[in-house]
Design a protein around this motif. Structure first.
Motif, mmCIF file in Angstrom:
data_model
loop_
_atom_site.group_PDB
_atom_site.id
_atom_site.type_symbol
_atom_site.label_atom_id
_atom_site.label_comp_id
_atom_site.label_asym_id
_atom_site.label_seq_id
_atom_site.Cartn_x
_atom_site.Cartn_y
_atom_site.Cartn_z
ATOM 1 N N LEU A 1 4.915 -2.340 -0.913
ATOM 2 C CA LEU A 1 4.292 -1.472 -1.912
ATOM 3 C C LEU A 1 2.814 -1.802 -2.020
ATOM 4 C CD1 LEU A 1 6.943 -1.549 -4.792
ATOM 5 C CD2 LEU A 1 6.895 -0.144 -2.714
ATOM 6 N N SER A 2 2.027 -0.779 -2.280
ATOM 7 C CA SER A 2 0.603 -0.956 -2.511
ATOM 8 C C SER A 2 0.242 -0.403 -3.878
ATOM 9 C CB SER A 2 -0.211 -0.218 -1.446
ATOM 10 O OG SER A 2 0.042 -0.728 -0.164
ATOM 11 N N CYS A 3 -0.729 -1.028 -4.491
ATOM 12 C CA CYS A 3 -1.270 -0.572 -5.776
ATOM 13 C C CYS A 3 -2.778 -0.476 -5.582
ATOM 14 C CB CYS A 3 -0.919 -1.556 -6.877
ATOM 15 S SG CYS A 3 -1.731 -1.249 -8.466
ATOM 16 N N ALA A 4 -3.282 0.729 -5.508
ATOM 17 C CA ALA A 4 -4.711 0.955 -5.297
ATOM 18 C C ALA A 4 -5.374 1.261 -6.625
ATOM 19 C CB ALA A 4 -4.923 2.104 -4.330
ATOM 20 N N ALA A 5 -6.432 0.521 -6.927
ATOM 21 C CA ALA A 5 -7.117 0.671 -8.207
ATOM 22 C C ALA A 5 -8.462 1.351 -8.029
ATOM 23 C CB ALA A 5 -7.328 -0.696 -8.853
ATOM 24 N N ASP B 1 -9.672 -3.384 -3.334
ATOM 25 C CA ASP B 1 -9.168 -2.968 -4.652
ATOM 26 C C ASP B 1 -7.687 -2.611 -4.594
ATOM 27 O OD1 ASP B 1 -12.281 -1.327 -5.507
ATOM 28 O OD2 ASP B 1 -11.573 -3.330 -6.013
ATOM 29 N N THR B 2 -6.936 -3.437 -3.894
ATOM 30 C CA THR B 2 -5.519 -3.143 -3.677
ATOM 31 C C THR B 2 -4.688 -4.413 -3.828
ATOM 32 O OG1 THR B 2 -6.092 -1.353 -2.150
ATOM 33 C CG2 THR B 2 -3.845 -2.178 -2.057
ATOM 34 N N VAL B 3 -3.543 -4.251 -4.436
ATOM 35 C CA VAL B 3 -2.556 -5.316 -4.563
ATOM 36 C C VAL B 3 -1.280 -4.867 -3.856
ATOM 37 C CG1 VAL B 3 -1.181 -6.682 -6.180
ATOM 38 C CG2 VAL B 3 -3.566 -6.133 -6.704
ATOM 39 N N TYR B 4 -0.635 -5.809 -3.200
ATOM 40 C CA TYR B 4 0.544 -5.498 -2.397
ATOM 41 C C TYR B 4 1.762 -6.250 -2.938
ATOM 42 C CZ TYR B 4 -3.191 -4.157 0.781
ATOM 43 O OH TYR B 4 -4.316 -3.604 1.328
ATOM 44 N N LEU B 5 2.911 -5.656 -2.706
ATOM 45 C CA LEU B 5 4.175 -6.338 -2.976
ATOM 46 C C LEU B 5 5.047 -6.170 -1.741
ATOM 47 C CD1 LEU B 5 5.760 -7.910 -5.175
ATOM 48 C CD2 LEU B 5 6.885 -5.748 -5.720
ATOM 49 N N GLN B 6 5.161 -7.237 -0.985
ATOM 50 C CA GLN B 6 6.020 -7.226 0.195
ATOM 51 C C GLN B 6 7.433 -7.559 -0.251
ATOM 52 O OE1 GLN B 6 5.307 -6.523 3.524
ATOM 53 N NE2 GLN B 6 7.536 -6.675 3.790
ATOM 54 N N MET B 7 8.361 -6.676 0.041
ATOM 55 C CA MET B 7 9.740 -6.835 -0.406
ATOM 56 C C MET B 7 10.642 -6.935 0.813
ATOM 57 S SD MET B 7 9.811 -4.158 -3.593
ATOM 58 C CE MET B 7 9.897 -2.734 -2.530
#
Length: 128
Positions: free
Chosen positions: A20-24, A77-83
């Protein structure tokens, strides 16, 4: 205008992986701790993971520890969640959120009440 936009969700088989990516936008991301939360139908919101401003301080809920990895790229400006090793019980809508920490604080939290800005979420479905 502050926006957090999640992406990367989808349908995956048990044991599979997603990132998952979270772009701010509209904020200076490196002043914020970022949390990932999830909510399954009929259940309350659960704090899954969080990462502090510098990417060093992290936290994982027991339910995902050892399977999920959070990381951030402040230049993008991105946070990731590797699942990884996904289970059917990971099925939920996943949200990212931002908590202003200023320039001195490097902690994070999985308490949603701490967070000011929220994305709209991305759906993760784990099913065979």
């Amino acid at each position: 205008q502050v926006q957090l936009v999640e992406s990367g969700g989808g349908l995956v088989q048990p044991g599979g992986s997603l990132r998952l990516s979270c772009a701010a936008s509209g904020i200076t991301l490196d002043n914020y701790a970022i949390g990932w939360f999830r909510q399954a139908p009929g259940k309350g919101r659960e704090g899954v993971s969080c990462v502090g401003r510098n990417g060093v301080n992290t936290y994982y809920a027991d339910s995902v520890k050892g399977r999920f990895t959070i990381s951030r790229d402040n230049f993008k400006d991105t946070v990731y969640l590797q699942m990884n090793s996904l289970k059917p019980e990971d099925t939920a809508n996943y949200y990212c959120a931002a908590w202003y920490r200023g320039v001195r604080n490097y902690d994070c939290s999985v308490y949603g009440s701490q967070y000011t800005y929220w994305g709209r979420g991305t759906q993760v479905t784990v099913s065979s």
